[in-house]
Structures are given as C-alpha cells and as structure tokens.
Design a protein around this motif. Structure first.
Motif, short mmCIF file in Angstrom:
data_model
loop_
_atom_site.label_atom_id
_atom_site.label_comp_id
_atom_site.label_asym_id
_atom_site.label_seq_id
_atom_site.Cartn_x
_atom_site.Cartn_y
_atom_site.Cartn_z
N UNK A 91 0.82 -1.20 0.00
CA UNK A 91 0.00 0.00 0.00
C UNK A 91 0.86 1.26 0.00
N UNK A 92 1.84 1.28 0.90
CA UNK A 92 2.69 2.46 0.99
C UNK A 92 3.52 2.62 -0.28
N UNK A 93 4.03 1.48 -0.78
CA UNK A 93 4.86 1.56 -1.98
C UNK A 93 4.07 2.07 -3.18
N UNK A 94 2.81 1.68 -3.25
CA UNK A 94 1.98 2.18 -4.35
C UNK A 94 1.91 3.71 -4.28
N UNK A 95 1.67 4.23 -3.09
CA UNK A 95 1.54 5.68 -2.94
C UNK A 95 2.87 6.38 -3.20
N UNK A 96 3.95 5.78 -2.67
CA UNK A 96 5.27 6.38 -2.90
C UNK A 96 5.60 6.36 -4.39
N UNK A 97 5.22 5.26 -5.05
CA UNK A 97 5.45 5.15 -6.50
C UNK A 97 4.74 6.26 -7.25
N UNK A 98 3.49 6.53 -6.88
CA UNK A 98 2.74 7.60 -7.54
C UNK A 98 3.43 8.95 -7.30
N UNK A 99 3.85 9.14 -6.07
CA UNK A 99 4.53 10.39 -5.69
C UNK A 99 5.76 10.62 -6.58
N UNK A 100 6.60 9.58 -6.65
CA UNK A 100 7.85 9.73 -7.41
C UNK A 100 7.58 9.85 -8.90
N UNK A 101 6.66 9.02 -9.39
CA UNK A 101 6.31 9.09 -10.80
C UNK A 101 5.76 10.47 -11.15
#
Lengths: 166, 328, 501
Positions: C57-67
């Motif tokens: 869950x956190x990685x999905x959100x972090x991924x969106x942030x970085x992308x």
C-alpha cells in the motif's frame, strides 16, 4: 506607441519599458492609496506594526512604485538591445486572433452549461478553423479528444467534469 | 422512522420477513435512482476527504449504487456548502460531508449566501474525533489547572492549523472560558504545526487526536486533557476538560464531528434509505477499524437531534468568534 | 542482521513489485496531465490501498509520488505546461530545448537527473534520516524566515535581462499571493468579497495560465510560420552531457534533500533554488533560460531530491511535510502503523522492506520514464496548429478539475493574459512565480516568529541555523551586487573597445 514621433523615439531609448513603468506606477499608486487601505481589514489592536495584514501589501506596493520609477528612468536612458528582442512578434491576421478569443470565451462561458465534451469540441474546431487546419482527419481529433479525455477524467481518474447539458 | 414502519408491519402481518424484505426493495427502488454524489468541501488529502472516500466506499455496497466523491474546496468549507445550498437538478442525489467547518465557517464568514441550518437536511453524524490539549514533553505543566494558573501571568502561545479550524477555535474557546493569556500562532496545516509543538516553540495546542496520538504514545507530547464529553477509550487516563470543572471548563465540550447533510429538497425516501445505509455502514468492521485508527468514535446523533447539535455548535462558535474578534 | 529474512519476506512479494510499477505508471501519467497533480492521484488511490498489505500500500503511494514528480516535467518540456507545480522550473530550459528540436534530449536529461536525485534522496532517507530529522525539529519559524529570505535572493539570479523587471515581477507575485484570508486574523485581503478568492489564488490555474496560455495566444497572434518538422524529435542525451551536468545534479539533489527534510517548504522552491545555484556556477551561464541541458537537469534534480527526503520527517518523526506525505501518513494509520520513533522500534523489518521498495522504485522510474519518453516525445512532432487547441483543452479541463470551479478557468485565462503581457514587455515569469510561492511563507514565518516571541525581535538571531542562513542570505546579495558591477565593467570595457575600433 508606433505613432510616437521621431524626436520622441530618439530621446526615449526604450518606449515599451517606459510605458510598462508608467502602467505599473499607476497600479502601485492605486494599490497603496486605494486598494490596501480599503480592501484589507486591520484589527483595532496590534502589538506590532509588522503583525498588520496591511504591512506586507503596503511595503510591496511602495516597492513596486519605486521600481517602476526605476524602470521608467531605465527606459529613458538605457538603450534596448534591439537585435535579439524577444518582445517583438510579427503580427498575423486579426481573424485568427479573434476566433481564438471566441474559443477562449466558449470555454469560460459555456463550460458548466454545455458540459466539458461539447465546449471542448466546439472550441477545438474553432481553433482548427482559425489556423486554418486543412487536414480533414485532424477534425476527428477535435471530437475524439474531448470525448476521450472527459471520459478518462470522469471514469478513470474519478474527477467529475460537467458532462452534458441534459 | 423506518424501524417504526416495519415494526408495525411485523405486528400486523404474519409473513413479517417477506414483507420487511419487500419494504426495503420498494425503498431501494425509490432511491437512489442513479449515482449518488458526495461533495467534500475540502481539497483532496485532508481528514474530511480521506474519511469521505472511506465512507463513500462503504456506502457503495450499502446503497448498491455508485458513490462519486467530488471535492469542492474553498473559503473554509463555505464554497462547496454554498453550492449545495443552491440546489439544482442533482440535489436529490447529492450529499455533503459536513464538519466543524460548517458551523465555524458560518460563524466567521460574513454574508454567507446560505443559512447553515435551514437550507439543509441533516442526515446523520458519522464520526466524532476529539481534540487533545497537548503540551511538549519539556513543558513544566502537568495538569490543566497548573497550566491555567501559569497562563494568568505568562502569555502562552498555542499553535493551530489555520484560522477557523476546530483546533484554532478550541484554543480561543479555552482562552475565553478560562481567562488565560494566550496567543494564537497560525500554521499551514497540522503537519506544519507539529514541529513547533514538539520543539517547544509553542506552549500548547488543541490538536486533533490522530495527529498527535503517536507522539503522546512515544512521550514527545503530554496530553493534559481531551475535549470530548467523555474520556477517549484510546487515552483512558487523560481527563476530559469538562470533568475538570474549574475555570468554567465544565462548558468545554467540543469534537471534530463529521456528518452527512443534503439540500432541503432531498427526498424523504432518500433520507430513509440513507439512514438505513448509514446504520449498515457504521456497523461494518472496516468502518469501526477506521474509526479506531483515527482515535474517533462513531457518531451519536441523527436527524433532528443532529440538527439541534449543529444549531448549538453554531451558537457557541458565533460567540467565540465574536469574543476573539475573528468575525469580520 | 537477524531479521534479514523477515525483511526479505516482507519485500519479496509480487504484490509489492506490481504496486511500485503501477504506482510509478499512474504517477507519470497523472503527473504529465496539467491540472491533475500527484497529490490528487495519491488521494484518489488511497481508498484502494485499504485492502492491500501495508508494504504494498505504501509503496503504491510512494510510487505515484515519485512518478508524478517526474511526469510533470514531460509536458513542461513538450508543451510548456507544467504538469505539476514542481516542474515549473524545468520548463525554463526544457521548452526552449524542445523548440530547438531537442525534445528527446531534454526529456532524457530530466529523467536521468530525476532518477539520480531520487536515488541520492533515498540514500539520505535510509542512512541520515535520524540526523536530518533533528535538523527538521530545530527548524522553527525564525529559521524558516531566513531560509525564505535566502530563497528570495535567487530571484536576483533568475531575473535574466533586466534586474528591475525581475524584481518587479517578484513583487507582483508576492502581492497576488497575499490575496485571500489573512493567516493570523482571518481578515479579508483584496478578495473584494469574492468567495472564490478567499482561499487565495489557486496555484495550478495560475501556473498553467502563466506558461501554457501565452504560447497559445502568441501562436494565434503571430503570423503563421510553416511547421518545421523536427527529425524524430532529436537525439537523446549523450554520456558526455550527463557527465557535464553531474555536478549540478548532485548539488541539486542535496538541496532537494535538505529542503525535503524540512517540513513545509516544498519541491517547487527546491527546484528553483537548485536551478539558480547551477546557473550561478555554470560556465554556460548565458545559455540558461535559452535551452541549456544543465538547467533542465538541475531543476529536476532539485524537485526529485525532495521526494525521498520528505519521507524523513514522516518516518522518523511522524510529521508530514506536505499534503502527499500527510496522505501517506493516513495510509500508515489505516494499517495500524504510526510513523515515528516507535515504528523504528516496533516495525523495523517493515521499515527496511519499505526502504528496499523505495530504492527499487527509482529503478522502475528509469524504465517507465524511458518508455514514456519514447511515446511522449512524438508530441514534439505534431504541428502546433493541431497540438495547441488540444493543449488548451487539457489546460481548461485541468484548471477546472483542481477545485471543480469555472472560476478557475477564468483565473487561468486571466493569468494567460498576464503571461502574454509579461512576454510582450520582457518581464520574466519565473521571479513572479517565486514571489507567489515564497511571499506567504515569508510573511507567515515573520509573523509567526513574532507571535511566538511575543514581539521580541531577538528571536530572529536565536541560534546557529539562523546565523547560517543570515550569512548566506547577505552573502548571496553581496555576490549578486559584486557580479552586477563586474558585468557592467566588462560591458563598458567591451563597448569602449568596439568604439575604439
């Protein structure tokens, strides 16, 4: 400004800067003398003048005033770099420009009442005609994009745009 | 209301089960007849938004229809609320997640184009998040009374997340009730206010529970009191302000409440369908877990009671806003 | 480490990889659409993470942030429309590069520096989190005030051409940023009773209006020039160029890391600070703003350096530095985790699994970004007569979508006109933007300091951090003044020389 007589042009090195400066000078005066005192509320008790909601707006207004005077002076005495002046553009026909303005107004005036799709199509087609774009398939884009993008926003991204007038 | 109707039915008919089922299908067919919109009068990402999306998600199952969350932020919550108040063709399927912003906004914004009470139907209070009176761990004050006594001669700075937030207004209410010397220090949101509190730049804050809960647990902040009517199950050892009683604090009960409201023209069957659906939602384990994570309690009031609650809340904030000089 | 297996168990799950990849793809896509920001995407994705495993869950959100951080640069470069606020700085050099047929090079430069900055930022997060968190806690209102003062001095170096015009632009930006409710007293400032203005002027419509719309207006105002077809949107970035930019990228990343670790400053400011720093040091100073690859690299390094570092105060102190990290904090809490010192004691393996995932996301960003460039750079080949109407449509939809208000479309067009007038009169837009971003921070922190100290001015010199920022603020001004006179002297000498010949 193009009608200004030759002697004037010789004296003032950069007419545009002078005009910009005068406009900003007027703006800053309106701000400092009218808008800031009338449209910014100030509480009756203040511990420190820096706490006032008017403090920074006042300073900024007077600074704009000072710098606009500097700009006027600069415009009068410093010659502008005429060779690569990015400010100047070769103007095109008025029809193009006017149609573009109409397209912009289509967006702001009808966006909510006609919905995103119809205004999008209408404005895009208008802009294509303004250029004019003579490739027929481009007009397909003018329909496909507003429809596609609106549906993308609404259904995939969950961002509700106004859809249809009915 | 609906419970009453079905109870009468059970008494009258022998095939109670069948009938109850048919009643609910009739209701389901009446409302909703399409997608339901849930207006969030704040920007995406805030507590109200996160909560609304969670509730919308659960409502989707309960109502068996699509629930679209729509953010309409601006001027506290008054822009989004004002839009709802205007009604329009979707008003019978539009809900709004109201929060203290609804009453505080009405108390501090001049010339609102709507009446915060009369223009709306009050459906149900969904969740209540208490605020916690916290001081930095380094603070010398161990109890609320100690703090108030010190604040008679010394000016205390309290941080808040923005003018008109429930955190700000709680601080102003505390100041008014106890006669303490306090200065409000505004920050751009709770996240920005936290370092100042942790670092001891400000003396106290009345933060929302979820923001400070972990810092209370880790010992970086000390909770002096909670603002709700009863002690929070998450901080059972911390007293409520009202139980302290001294310095007029018995009148200090406030929470960050969240509840669904709708436009005046909201249909009766929609109101009933919503209450049934919300009762269902609020019993779901997912919802209870979510509430627990927020350190919140499920809402207590619905319908007329909820309306009365809003009226009282509004009256209180109007008074505080006036005393603190926040109303323009 | 004893719990290495546990960490690997938590990390090596197919869900995590899917989450990261999906997050980055969503982030890049959403980030590249003007008006749809990474913040919005993270907020919208949050409900979907409730049912996921915490790490995924956190990685999905972090991924969106970085992308999203990177994605914003794509449209900034190609169509002068910053997809997200942080990429406003990227377009200063990115768009001119695209106009010169170097779209691909600009996009690659942005991607490489984004990934490198991201990587550096992650390293900082993993190894220096505790140390940087301490700085963040010591960063109170007066420290902030001086940081903002220092940041304001970059206006001087951004004011290309005329210093007076640059300062005027900045002042106008500050002035407009003050519209809305006063942050201390809640009184109205220049709102003229308009409710739409009370939350101050919306940033994204302003941004789109200021940069994208003038291009469109100009296109229809100008005489038609036949479309020059670029050769497959140019070549990529060479290794030599990357090497040349490397210093700026690393410096920009470090600037990003520091800014990111301090809650509340934001990636946009970091990008501008990094950009002006690179410009000040570069031998190609004159080329900045006209399509300098180093400028693109520095700007992107600055804003991506922030992405990993904002997680520092979040994970180590439980303090969200911006809206996105506030949402990520929410995601943690939904899974029963409370970021902060306790999490480091109780859920250490989970944190390390997250770190591995965050590192991995940089790699994914490189892959996804490369694929995106391949297709996005084709946009540079579309004739403007077809492209611009569609860009305008995106701008309108995007401006509306931010707050669901038609008023924001008006605002965007109004700033389009302002931007157009700026272009015509030679007033630079970048200082205007800096003024708009920093103006409220300047005022808020000044007044906040005074409120905290009860009016005692000595709070402004209360500790080493303030002294440091005072020193570099005045140093920066002195340097600018020195350079101003030096440049004037060389210019005068050059004039003399030409006169003599």
């Amino acid at each position: 400004m193009s009608s200004s007589d030759l002697s004037n042009v010789k004296r003032i090195k950069d007419t545009l800067d002078v005009i910009t400066g005068i406009v900003l000078l007027v703006v800053s005066l309106v701000l400092a003398l009218y808008l800031v005192p009338n449209y910014i509320g100030e509480p009756s008790i203040l511990q420190n003048p820096m706490m006032s909601p008017r403090w920074l707006p006042n300073i900024v207004s007077w600074l704009i005033l000072a710098f606009s005077i500097l700009l006027i002076i600069q415009g009068i005495i410093v010659p502008s770099d005429t060779e690569n002046d990015e400010r100047k553009i070769v103007k095109g026909p008025y029809r193009r420009f006017v149609i573009m303005l109409i397209a912009l107004f289509v967006y702001v005036l009808f966006f909510e009442s006609l919905g995103a799709i119809l205004t999008g199509i209408l404005a895009t087609v208008l802009l294509f005609l303004a250029h004019p774009v003579r490739v027929w398939w481009a007009y397909g884009f003018a329909i496909a994009f507003p429809v596609g993008v609106t549906l993308l926003f609404v259904n995939v991204m969950n961002v509700p745009l106004p859809l249809m007038p009915f | 209301m609906k419970k009453f109707v079905s109870a009468t039915c059970i008494a009258a008919c022998s095939s109670a089960l069948l009938l109850a089922a048919s009643v609910s299908t009739v209701n389901a067919a009446d409302w909703p007849t399409g997608d339901v919109r849930l207006v969030v009068p704040y920007a995406p990402g805030g507590t109200t938004d996160v909560l609304s999306r969670r509730v919308a998600d659960l409502l989707k199952d309960a109502l068996d229809t699509n629930v679209i969350v729509e953010n309409r932020p601006g001027a506290g919550s008054t822009v989004g609320t004002g839009r709802l108040a205007r009604g329009g063709r979707d008003a019978d399927h539009t809900l709004l997640m109201a929060s203290p912003g609804h009453t505080i906004g009405a108390a501090i914004y001049p010339d609102l184009a709507y009446d915060p009470v009369e223009d709306f139907v009050f459906i149900q209070n969904i969740i209540d998040i208490p605020n916690v009176m916290v001081v930095p761990a380094s603070s010398p004050y161990q109890t609320v009374v100690e703090f108030i006594e010190a604040a008679q001669d010394k000016n205390m700075a309290f941080s808040h997340s923005g003018v008109g937030s429930s955190i700000h207004m709680s601080g102003e209410l505390f100041k008014t009730l106890t006669g303490s010397q306090m200065t409000a220090v505004p920050f751009a949101g709770s996240g920005a206010a936290l370092p100042a509190l942790l670092g001891g730049d400000v003396d106290v804050s009345f933060e929302n529970m979820p923001t400070v809960y972990s810092h209370i647990k880790s010992g970086d902040l000390r909770a002096l009191a909670v603002t709700s009517a009863e002690r929070s199950p998450y901080l059972p050892e911390v007293p409520t302000l009202s139980e302290i009683g001294e310095h007029n604090l018995d009148q200090f009960v406030t929470t960050a409440w969240f509840g669904l409201i709708a436009h005046n023209s909201f249909p009766e069957e929609g109101y009933e369908a919503m209450q049934t659906a919300l009762d269902e939602v609020m019993e779901r384990q997912e919802f209870l877990d979510f509430a627990e994570q927020l350190g919140a309690q499920p809402g207590q009031v619905e319908g007329e009671e909820f309306k009365q609650f809003v009226i009282d809340d509004l009256a209180r904030w109007e008074e505080v806003a006036q005393q603190a000089g926040i109303s323009q | 480490m004893e719990n290495l297996t546990e960490v690997l168990q938590l990390f090596l799950s197919i869900d995590n990889f899917i989450a990261i990849a999906l997050g980055v793809v969503i982030g890049v896509t959403v980030g590249s659409i003007p008006g749809l920001t990474a913040t919005m995407a993270v907020a919208l994705a949050l409900p979907f993470t409730f049912s996921m495993q915490p790490v995924a869950a956190i990685l999905l959100l972090v991924g969106i942030y970085k992308g999203g951080m990177y994605g914003g640069s794509i449209t900034a470069i190609l169509i002068r429309t910053p997809g997200s606020p942080a990429s406003a700085c990227t377009l200063l050099d990115g768009y001119p590069m695209a106009q010169q047929g170097n779209a691909k090079k600009a996009l690659k430069a942005a991607l490489f520096s984004s990934v490198i900055a991201d990587f550096i930022s992650n390293i900082a997060l993993i190894f220096f989190a505790a140390y940087l968190a301490k700085i963040a806690l010591n960063f109170g209102a007066p420290e902030f005030f001086w940081l903002i003062c220092f940041s304001l001095t970059i206006i001087i170096s951004l004011a290309s051409g005329s210093m007076v015009k640059g300062l005027l632009a900045a002042l106008l930006g500050i002035l407009l940023s003050l519209v809305g409710l006063d942050s201390v007293f809640g009184s109205q400032r220049l709102t003229f009773g308009n409710y739409n203005l009370m939350d101050s002027i919306s940033f994204i419509p302003l941004l789109i209006g200021l940069f994208a719309i003038p291009e469109i207006i100009e296109f229809y105002r100008k005489k038609v020039i036949p479309h020059i077809k670029a050769k497959a949107s140019g070549v990529g970035m060479t290794l030599a160029e990357l090497k040349r930019c490397m210093k700026s990228i690393v410096r920009g990343s470090l600037i990003g890391v520091i800014i990111g670790a301090i809650p509340g400053t934001g990636a946009t400011a970091a990008a501008f600070i990094s950009y002006s720093d690179a410009r000040r040091r570069s031998p190609n100073k004159a080329n900045f703003g006209k399509g300098e690859v180093e400028g693109v690299a520095a700007a992107e390094a600055g804003n991506n350096g922030v992405a990993g570092a904002t997680l520092i105060p979040l994970l180590s102190l439980g303090i969200p530095g911006d809206v996105i990290t506030a949402i990520i904090l929410g995601a943690f809490m939904v899974h029963g985790l409370t970021p902060g010192p306790i999490m480091f004691q109780e859920n250490l393996s989970l944190i390390y699994a997250l770190f591995l995932g965050i590192m991995f996301s940089s790699l994914i960003l490189l892959v996804v970004g490369n694929a995106a460039i391949k297709y996005f750079s084709l946009i540079a080949d579309i004739p403007k007569s077809i492209l611009f109407p569609i860009v305008l449509m995106f701008c309108v939809y995007g401006a509306y979508a931010v707050n669901n208000m038609t008023f924001d479309i008006w605002l965007m067009l109004a700033f389009g006109v302002v931007g157009y007038l700026f272009n015509r009169t030679g007033i630079p837009a970048a200082p205007f933007l800096i003024g708009f971003i920093l103006g409220p921070m300047f005022e808020d922190n000044l007044r906040r300091s005074l409120l905290i100290s009860n009016g005692d001015m000595s709070i402004f010199v209360r500790g080493p951090i303030t002294w440091f920022f005072i020193a570099i603020t005045f140093g920066s001004i002195a340097f600018a003044v020195f350079r101003f006179f030096k440049d004037r002297n060389t210019k005068l000498n050059a004039d003399k020389l030409t006169n003599e010949t």
